[in-house]
Design an enzyme around this catalytic site. Structure first.
Site, mmCIF file in Angstrom:
data_model
loop_
_atom_site.group_PDB
_atom_site.id
_atom_site.type_symbol
_atom_site.label_atom_id
_atom_site.label_comp_id
_atom_site.label_asym_id
_atom_site.label_seq_id
_atom_site.Cartn_x
_atom_site.Cartn_y
_atom_site.Cartn_z
ATOM 1 C CG HIS A 66 -7.903 8.827 -53.410
ATOM 2 N ND1 HIS A 66 -8.710 8.840 -54.523
ATOM 3 C CD2 HIS A 66 -6.621 8.792 -53.866
ATOM 4 C CE1 HIS A 66 -7.954 8.790 -55.620
ATOM 5 N NE2 HIS A 66 -6.684 8.768 -55.243
ATOM 6 C CD GLU A 103 -3.558 7.536 -54.351
ATOM 7 O OE1 GLU A 103 -3.391 8.683 -54.804
ATOM 8 O OE2 GLU A 103 -4.295 6.694 -54.894
ATOM 9 C CG HIS A 158 -3.258 12.076 -55.828
ATOM 10 N ND1 HIS A 158 -4.383 11.311 -55.663
ATOM 11 C CD2 HIS A 158 -3.676 13.361 -55.847
ATOM 12 C CE1 HIS A 158 -5.441 12.088 -55.597
ATOM 13 N NE2 HIS A 158 -5.044 13.344 -55.700
ATOM 14 C CD GLU A 236 -0.634 10.292 -59.323
ATOM 15 O OE1 GLU A 236 -0.283 9.535 -58.391
ATOM 16 O OE2 GLU A 236 -1.818 10.485 -59.609
#
Length: 271
Positions: A66, A103, A158, A236
């Protein structure tokens, strides 16, 4: 990757500064939490307990998922890009904790901490983006960074945004796609196993209770994996929607533990 945080998404053939956000992480608004370490590469201590330069000659691509400007530019991140198995949005905004720690900021911080440690061990590290204020880049451009660098391994960093009851970490590895990922599936699996073992040992965060099997999830719908010509996985690191995971991920000292653990995973992979 939150199902609860859907973001708008679009293709942008712009992006000279960075490269894309993982579509596995769902969208949502992404606020930056006060007090977060924006660029930890300047302050994260290099580990000195390892043998001198064990990663000398290795090229590692790090992809902080992101970006801080994504939420303000749906006209860019909503555009679809081709990912071999179909089309997916250029990028997403990612998720955040209940307290508003985003995040994208977490990914940027951990990636820079990890970069510092890997470089102290002799590796050359390339990042897919160079700040936490830009837009994108698109997921196809993210993959291209590692490909152009001829990276020996690549990792997309992430944090998840799953249901509040779920907790733990998982690693996403590429599914075989003939003529594409079938060339790197085995090496990507070895990377996933090395990172999984080191992350569990170093952080004590358990395997995910909601995704994958034994913290491994094989997928063919992520452009960052489908388009990579080098061994690559996503991690993750925890679920930002879960209070226990969120408390750990929001703590700067724990983020240093995360970076150290991931660095140890790379060292194990190359040993």
């Amino acid at each position: 990757m939150s199902a609860g945080f859907r973001s708008s998404v679009v293709y942008a053939a712009i992006m000279a500064t960075s490269l894309g956000a993982l579509s596995a992480c769902g969208g949502g608004s992404a606020k930056s939490a006060g007090g977060q370490v924006a660029a930890a590469s300047a302050g994260a201590p290099a580990d000195t307990g390892k043998q001198a330069k064990p990663l000398a000659g290795k090229v590692i691509a790090l992809d902080p998922g992101h970006n801080g400007g994504n939420a303000a530019h749906p006209e860019i991140i909503n555009k679809p890009v081709y990912i071999i198995t179909g089309y997916k949005e250029c990028d997403t905004t990612g998720t955040e904790t209940d307290a508003g720690y985003s995040e994208h900021a977490f990914n940027w911080d951990v990636s820079n901490r990890l970069k510092t440690i890997l470089e102290s061990r002799g590796a050359k590290v390339v990042l897919t983006r160079h700040n936490d204020t830009g837009v994108g880049p698109c997921i196809n451009q993210r993959a291209a960074v590692g490909n152009r660098a001829k990276a020996d391994a690549a990792l997309s960093v992430h944090a998840d945004g799953a249901a509040r009851s779920g907790h733990g970490f998982h690693i996403i590895e590429p599914a075989p796609i003939k003529g594409h990922t079938d060339k790197t599936v085995k090496s990507s699996n070895r990377l996933a196993l090395a990172l999984r073992a080191a992350y569990l040992k170093g952080t004590q965060i358990p395997y995910s209770t909601y995704a994958g099997k034994n913290a491994l999830d094989v997928r063919n719908d992520l452009g960052g994996l489908n388009l990579s010509t080098v061994p690559k996985v996503f991690i993750e690191t925890g679920n930002m929607q879960n209070p226990g995971d969120a408390a750990k991920l929001s703590d700067a000292n724990f983020r240093q533990r995360i970076a150290q653990s991931l660095a140890d995973g790379f060292s194990a992979y190359f040993s």
